[in-house]
Design an enzyme around this catalytic site. Structure first.
Site, PDB file in Angstrom:
ATOM      1  N   GLU A 183       0.835  -1.190   0.000  1.00 39.01           N
ATOM      2  CA  GLU A 183       0.000   0.000   0.000  1.00 39.01           C
ATOM      3  C   GLU A 183       0.868   1.238   0.000  1.00 39.01           C
ATOM      4  OE1 GLU A 183      -2.239   0.681   3.574  1.00 39.01           O
ATOM      5  OE2 GLU A 183      -0.782  -0.414   4.791  1.00 39.01           O
ATOM      6  N   LYS A 210      -4.191  -3.339  -8.661  1.00 41.16           N
ATOM      7  CA  LYS A 210      -3.791  -2.024  -8.160  1.00 41.16           C
ATOM      8  C   LYS A 210      -5.051  -1.174  -8.035  1.00 41.16           C
ATOM      9  CE  LYS A 210       0.943  -1.553  -9.893  1.00 41.16           C
ATOM     10  NZ  LYS A 210       1.850  -0.673 -10.655  1.00 41.16           N
ATOM     11  N   ASP A 248      13.854   0.523 -10.963  1.00 39.74           N
ATOM     12  CA  ASP A 248      13.778  -0.247  -9.722  1.00 39.74           C
ATOM     13  C   ASP A 248      13.874  -1.742 -10.020  1.00 39.74           C
ATOM     14  OD1 ASP A 248      13.597  -0.781  -7.053  1.00 39.74           O
ATOM     15  OD2 ASP A 248      11.441  -0.453  -6.899  1.00 39.74           O
ATOM     16  N   GLY A 308      -3.072   4.449  -2.806  1.00 44.44           N
ATOM     17  CA  GLY A 308      -3.558   3.212  -3.368  1.00 44.44           C
ATOM     18  C   GLY A 308      -3.022   1.993  -2.671  1.00 44.44           C
TER      19      GLY A 308
END
Length: 847
Positions: free
Chosen positions: A561, A598, A702, A565
């Protein structure tokens, strides 16, 4: 120290008197009108003339031309004029006063509205907002009257800026005063989990820290808020004070369902090392609604750089009779510390705090304030300081002796110490530049390409919606330190002058050279960095996936989280009926499919919703066997959702950590194994997926095993929501609590220069390959602290052969380790492309 009860005084032997103050008491003028604030501590962005300089901006004074007046630029949008006051120490500011310029009848200039910015350290500036989120303050209606405005919430700051809102209908001048008192707690920030929501008989109770002025991404960091605003919550937390706000406003609360460890951890940072006597925590205790005070608190202390191994523990008496909110006093046993980390254990379903204060014995300059007055504050309400002249003499003598000893040591060890000092200064300069480069621009930040003089001090924090958005003045050119070095002086000038078309690296322009559309993921992490040109092409197209019925989704687990969202693991029924023809699941008819959902929260702001839609457009067009696929969306009503693939074996990090390499150890432990050929097969798939992204000029930023999902037969698909998972919070580092970055996977130029390219993704791939071949048994550079990892990037920058590389894993052949080292080459242009990496790994599999 600020409490919510009436004024109380504690007389401690051989110590000054302590005053516990509320916002109603702490309202003394701080020295603009009384002269305690010196001219040298008042500055401004500009002035009409010498006679309207900053030092004349004192409330109720008529010297000079009667006020501070900024030099008005030609365009309203360029106006960033301010009058700045340095209070020399942290103060609790509850009230401000303003006045215009009348100059004995010849002037008629005043500010009808203004804004306030403040800072505790002089580098990070925060825009003040009232409890409803409004920034603009109503000012003066004539040049004579003094208008006082309560700051609700109050601010804790050393530097304050008054910024008149100028519309060119009239010239503005200002005289100002600040009211409050010195902030004696010494608390400069607290870090805590985000407050949560409670549903009570269908009513939503928001228990978030809505006035927190630090970063609010996965947690609250580097800021102060409702726990230090001087107001205690009522007994009934559903009610609130007279602020016309939502239920639960007065409290920050958490449910034990979100904390498997059974406690909430809050870390408190202070201005210096202090001798702590007590901590007071104002708690709600409505046990009829499953809310109680904490069952136990365990506190750790940090005096220098290390945490003391032995904590203190305190268990208050539980009260199941009186539901009133109350202060719980915890003795800290005179521990010396500059930071305190406390773990508050749940005693019921919910735990709620409204104030936390500390008492320490080092505040030798405490102020004793006059009783509160019913009228506005005046100069007749002074601050009286305790006479501590003998103590100052003693301290001065001790400091002199220490100084002499240090001087003798420096002379004896001059050559050795001098060299080390030079190295430390160099590293510190790099760290300072790094911090400036990685500061996050808030939602209200506007990047002006024609305004290169914008200083780092102009940056502000927007706790409503933080963006990791490194497209600002510090990213437009390399740091000043880099420009001073001969090998980079020419490169810096070239980089600043080249267009995006003439300066790509491996086909992917980096943030310092091209416009990048950088989206905020719903869970706080960024999606792929997308070239603006690509985004323009996408902007005119509809979403290329179908609407999916929510009723066919079954919740299984919350994966992560963020502020706006959440990511949920769900089972989806009949998903194959909503998929493109070119995609099919390896499942039988009427069998559910595992998906990641999501979800954008319904209260997300407009920017978050727009970014969510852009993310959907991008994801809907990524079609590669090794990239997580967007399957469908739920857009017909809130909350908006995007449904992506999820692999049954979870992420690669967790998958490998549960396995062992083939060999005797695995046989003895009866652990599941993965062969080297399967490890190389998975690495080849990661390289293939990244080859696809790089062909589109997308930069992932990432890449790590936590962002690679594992399916049947060791199938790998690259995802992007690892940042949202609490499990991996330790993999991300906060630069001054603002930028959340995976520094252990980042290239040196990404950390020091803000350059994110396909070449920096290649660096991250090398680290990901290292993780894979070590079965994710340890974090990269596990022997180094976060600060040492950053310092090591400075060694890559200096290139004096003192940089530390990740070691060769036991299973890793020499050829593969050579590939890793090539991914970590100092010169980004000499790193292999993903096409080359994929070819090398593929040939290794075939061989």
């Amino acid at each position: 120290m600020f409490m919510c009860k009436c004024l109380k005084a504690f007389h401690i032997q051989l110590m000054p008197i302590y005053e516990f103050l509320s916002t109603a008491v702490c309202r003394s003028p701080l020295g603009m009108s009384g002269g305690q604030i010196l001219d040298e501590d008042i500055s401004a962005s500009s002035q009409w003339s010498d006679s309207t300089a900053a030092k004349y901006g004192r409330l109720d004074f008529e010297e000079g031309d009667g006020a501070w007046c900024p030099e008005i630029p030609g365009e309203p949008e360029n106006m960033k004029e301010f009058l700045q006051i340095d209070l020399r120490s942290l103060h609790f500011i509850t009230l401000v006063g303003t006045q215009g310029r009348h100059a004995g009848g010849i002037g008629n200039e005043f500010a009808q509205t203004y804004k306030i910015k403040y800072s505790r350290d002089g580098s990070r500036w925060i825009s003040w907002r009232n409890r409803q989120g409004k920034q603009v303050i109503e000012g003066n209606r004539n040049a004579y009257d003094i208008v006082l405005k309560d700051l609700e919430p109050p601010i804790i700051a050393r530097f304050v800026r008054f910024m008149p809102v100028i519309d060119h209908s009239m010239n503005v001048c200002m005289r100002v005063e600040l009211y409050g008192c010195e902030w004696l707690d010494g608390l400069v920030s607290y870090n805590a989990p985000l407050g949560q929501q409670m549903t009570f008989y269908g009513q939503l109770i928001y228990l978030n820290d809505s006035v927190y002025d630090g970063a609010m991404i996965h947690s609250m960091t580097e800021g102060l808020g409702q726990l230090t605003d001087g107001m205690c919550g009522l007994d009934d937390f559903i009610l609130s004070h007279v602020y016309n706000v939502w239920p639960g406003y007065d409290y920050v609360g958490w449910t034990n369902e979100s904390f498997p460890s059974g406690y909430v951890e809050i870390m408190f940072e202070f201005d210096r090392t202090r001798n702590f006597t007590t901590m007071k925590v104002h708690c709600n205790n409505m046990f009829s609604r499953r809310v109680k005070t904490f069952q136990k608190v365990v506190c750790y202390f940090r005096s220098e750089s290390d945490w003391e191994p032995t904590p203190i523990s305190f268990s208050p008496v539980m009260d199941d009779v009186n539901p009133s909110a109350r202060f719980v006093t915890v003795s800290l046993h005179n521990h010396m510390a500059s930071a305190i980390k406390c773990q508050y254990y749940f005693s019921d379903m919910w735990m709620m705090f409204s104030e936390i204060t500390f008492q320490s014995d080092t505040a030798m300059y405490n102020t004793t304030l006059a009783p509160p007055k019913t009228g506005p504050p005046t100069r007749d309400n002074p601050i009286h300081k305790v006479d501590d002249s003998n103590t100052r003499i003693l301290i001065g003598c001790l400091v002199a002796i220490i100084f002499i000893l240090v001087a003798i040591i420096v002379i004896i060890l001059w050559r050795q110490v001098w060299q080390k000092m030079l190295e430390k200064v160099s590293r510190r300069m790099l760290d300072d530049e790094l911090t400036a480069s990685l500061s996050i621009q808030s939602e209200t930040f506007t990047y002006n390409n024609n305004n290169p003089s914008s200083a780092p001090s102009e940056q502000e924090s927007n706790s409503t919606y933080e963006r990791i958005f490194p497209l600002g003045p510090d990213y437009q050119e390399p740091s000043r330190l880099v420009r001073k070095l001969p090998e980079f002086s020419q490169t810096s000038e070239d980089t600043a002058s080249k267009s995006p078309q003439t300066s790509p690296q491996d086909g992917a322009p980096h943030y310092a050279e091209a416009d990048i559309v950088n989206l905020q993921g719903v869970t706080g992490g960024n999606t792929y960095a997308v070239p603006a040109l690509t985004m323009d092409l996408l902007s005119g197209k509809d979403i290329a996936v179908e609407e999916f019925p929510r009723k066919l989704l079954t919740f299984k687990e919350k994966l992560g989280e963020g502020q706006f969202g959440e990511v949920h693991l769900c089972e989806a029924e009949d998903m194959e009926d909503y998929m493109d023809e070119d995609f099919s699941f390896d499942v039988s008819d009427n069998q559910t499919v595992l998906v990641a959902v999501k979800m954008l929260r319904a209260d997300a702001n407009k920017n978050a919703r727009n970014d969510f839609l852009k993310e959907i457009k991008i994801m809907s067009r990524l079609k590669d066997p090794n990239i997580i696929r967007l399957l469908a969306v739920c857009m017909s009503s809130d909350p908006l959702c995007m449904i992506t693939e999820y692999m049954e074996n979870g992420d690669l990090n967790q998958f490998l950590s549960r396995h062992e390499p083939e060999g005797m150890i695995a046989l003895l432990s009866n652990a599941p194994t993965v062969s080297y050929s399967n490890l190389q097969h998975m690495a080849t798939q990661i390289a293939s997926g990244m080859k696809y992204l790089s062909s589109l000029n997308f930069v992932h930023r990432d890449l790590a095993t936590r962002n690679c999902l594992v399916g049947k037969n060791y199938t790998i698909k690259i995802a992007d929501f690892g940042m949202s998972r609490n499990l991996y919070s330790g993999d991300y580092y906060r630069i001054q609590g603002r930028a959340v970055l995976p520094i252990r996977w980042m290239s040196w130029e990404s950390i020091l220069l803000g350059k994110f390219t396909t070449a920096s993704d290649v660096w991250a791939f090398g680290v990901t390959l290292w993780e894979t071949l070590t079965f994710c048994k340890e974090q990269p550079y596990s022997q180094l602290s976060d600060e040492q990892v950053i310092e090591n990037t400075g060694e890559f920058f200096r290139d004096q052969r003192r940089q530390i590389y990740l070691p060769q894993p036991p299973l890793c052949p020499d050829a593969i380790y050579k590939l890793m080292l090539s991914c970590w080459h100092r010169n980004a242009k000499e790193r292999p492309s993903f096409q080359e990496i994929h070819r090398i790994l593929l040939e290794g599999l075939r061989g």
